[in-house]
Design an enzyme around this catalytic site. Structure first.
Site, PDB file in Angstrom:
ATOM      1  N   VAL A  72       0.840  -1.198   0.000  1.00 54.85           N
ATOM      2  CA  VAL A  72       0.000   0.000   0.000  1.00 54.85           C
ATOM      3  C   VAL A  72       0.874   1.247   0.000  1.00 54.85           C
ATOM      4  O   VAL A  72       1.890   1.308   0.706  1.00 54.85           O
ATOM      5  CB  VAL A  72      -0.905   0.019   1.254  1.00 54.85           C
ATOM      6  CG1 VAL A  72      -1.701   1.319   1.335  1.00 54.85           C
ATOM      7  CG2 VAL A  72      -1.841  -1.179   1.264  1.00 54.85           C
ATOM      8  N   CYS A  73       0.477   2.244  -0.783  1.00 49.98           N
ATOM      9  CA  CYS A  73       1.123   3.560  -0.723  1.00 49.98           C
ATOM     10  C   CYS A  73       0.019   4.611  -0.827  1.00 49.98           C
ATOM     11  O   CYS A  73      -1.155   4.309  -0.617  1.00 49.98           O
ATOM     12  CB  CYS A  73       2.159   3.717  -1.829  1.00 49.98           C
ATOM     13  SG  CYS A  73       1.473   3.756  -3.494  1.00 49.98           S
TER      14      CYS A  73
END
Length: 377
Positions: A72-73
Site C-alpha cells: 500500500v502507498c
C-alpha cells in the site's frame, strides 16, 4: 508474472473474512503513524519506499514468505514498484491499486435492523471513521449524515427499490465534506439541518428546528429530532421508532463529541453536560446509539456495525456518570487536546456553501483520520 491488483472493496472483503492479512505500507513513517489501514486479524508494517531502493536485507526481515503481502502507498504507484521487487524475490504480493486514496473513499453498508415496516442501514467509511445511515420504509428512504460520494447512497436506494425523500445532517461537519446538499439536488429530496449551524450559508436547507418529527413510509416509522448541543451548538440527534438514536457526534460508543471546534470549548461543554444529563437522561438503556464517527476499528461489534446501547455506554464510560457539572466540564475540555481536524475551517465553509472546491481539492482536504471522536474513559 503480472502483479495482482486489488481494489478497496476486495481488500475489505479479505479483512472481513477473518483470514490473516499482512499489509506492507511503503509511505513515509509520519503518514503511516497518522493514518493507516486497520482491522481485526490484520498485521501491518511500514518500510518506506525509498528504503527498497537500497539492497539492504533488513528491509525484508519482517516480511513473511508464503503469505500474501498487500502493498500500500498513497496512490498506488510506489506500491507497484515495491511489489515488483518483492515478486522477483519470490514473495506472494498484491497491490492496493489506488492506495490510500482509494481506501479513503470506500463505503461498506451493513444492515442494523429490519422488520416488515423498516430497514436501517449503516454505511461505514472505514478510512475516515465516518458513519452515515439510511432508514427505508415503504419505498421511501431517509439519509442521515451522507458523505460527499453521493453515488454510494443512490446505489443503496436503488438496490432497496426506494426513493430518497429526506436528507439530514446532524450538525455542520468539520472533518469531512457533507454530501447532503448535492444528494438533494440529485434526488429532489429536502435537505434538513439546524439553522444555527448554517448562519450565512449559501446552501438551500429546511431548518430542523421547525420540526419535531418526520414521517418516512409506514406510519410507525417516526423520526424524532432531539436538539443535543455540545459538539456544535445546533447538533441534533434522531430517535427512530423509539429504538435507535442516530446521535451524530454527540455520543459515541467510546465517549462524547469534542466541544472545542468553535473556539468555545468550555461554553459548549456546558451544553454537552445539559444534553447528557437532561435531554437524553430519560431515554431507556435499551436504546441503541448509532454515532456518526468512531475512533477505533475495534468498536465494530460482532454484528459488523458500530453501535452500543445507552446502558452499555453509560456503564463503560465514566464521563456519562459524572454528574458534577464542574468536574464534567474540566474532564471534557481536558480530553480534547490539540489535535484538531486539519483544514476544518475550510471544510466548514464548504459545508455551508460559502466556498466551492473541485473534487480533487475535496479529496485532498479530507485525507487523514477522523479527529471528531474523543474518548473519555
Amino acid at each position: 508474472m503480472a502483479l495482482q491488483m486489488i481494489g478497496a472493496k476486495e481488500l475489505h472483503a479479505k479483512i472481513n473474512s477473518g483470514e490473516p492479512i499482512f499489509i506492507l505500507d511503503v509511505r513515509n513513517p509520519e503518514e503511516y503513524n497518522d493514518w493507516k489501514i486497520e482491522g481485526k486479524n490484520l498485521e501491518s508494517v511500514n518500510v518506506p519506499y525509498f528504503d527498497f531502493l537500497d539492497e539492504d536485507e533488513k528491509n525484508y526481515k519482517d516480511l513473511p514468505k508464503g503469505t500474501e503481502i498487500v502493498v500500500v502507498c498513497a496512490k498506488g504507484g510506489s506500491a507497484q514498484m515495491v511489489a515488483e521487487i518483492l515478486d522477483e524475490k519470490g514473495y506472494t504480493v498484491s497491490v492496493l491499486e489506488e492506495g490510500m486514496l482509494e481506501w479513503s473513499q470506500f463505503y461498506h453498508p451493513v444492515t442494523i435492523a429490519m422488520d416488515e415496516h423498516m430497514k436501517l442501514i449503516q454505511l461505514n467509511r472505514f478510512a475516515k471513521g465516518c458513519l452515515s445511515y439510511m432508514v427505508i420504509s415503504e419505498g421511501k428512504a431517509l439519509v442521515v449524515d451522507p458523505g460527499r460520494h453521493i453515488e454510494e447512497y443512490i446505489q443503496v436506494a436503488n438496490k432497496e427499490h426506494a426513493t430518497i425523500t429526506h436528507v439530514m445532517d446532524t450538525h455542520l461537519h468539520a472533518d469531512h465534506i457533507s454530501g447532503g446538499p448535492e444528494l438533494t439536488e440529485k434526488t429532489g429530496a429536502m435537505y434538513y439541518i439546524s439553522s444555527s449551524e448554517m448562519k450565512e450559508a449559501k446552501h438551500n436547507f429546511e431548518p430542523l428546528d421547525k420540526h419535531n418529527h418526520f414521517q418516512v413510509g409506514a406510519v410507525d416509522v417516526k423520526v424524532l429530532a432531539i436538539p443535543t448541543p455540545g459538539h456544535t451548538p445546533g447538533s441534533t440527534s434522531f430517535l427512530v421508532n423509539d429504538r435507535f438514536l442516530l446521535s451524530g457526534d454527540t455520543i459515541f460508543v467510546g465517549g462524547l463529541g469534542r466541544p472545542d471546534l468553535g473556539g468555545k470549548a468550555r461554553e459548549w461543554a456546558q451544553s454537552l453536560y445539559d444534553t447528557v444529563f437532561t435531554t437524553i437522561a430519560n431515554l431507556s438503556d435499551d436504546v441503541l446509539v448509532l454515532p456518526t464517527h468512531f475512533a477505533d476499528i475495534q468498536e465494530i461489534n460482532a454484528n459488523g456495525f458500530i453501535g452500543a446501547t445507552l446502558g452499555e455506554i453509560r456503564k463503560s464510560n465514566d464521563i456519562m456518570r459524572t454528574e458534577n457539572r464542574e468536574e464534567f466540564t474540566e474532564r471534557v475540555v481536558g480530553a480534547v487536546g490539540s489535535s484538531t481536524p486539519p483544514n476544518y475551517e475550510e471544510i466548514v465553509d464548504i459545508n455551508r456553501g460559502v466556498v466551492d472546491v473541485t473534487a480533487e481539492k475535496a479529496t485532498e482536504l479530507e485525507i487523514g483520520p477522523n479527529r471528531c471522536a474523543v474518548h473519555h474513559n
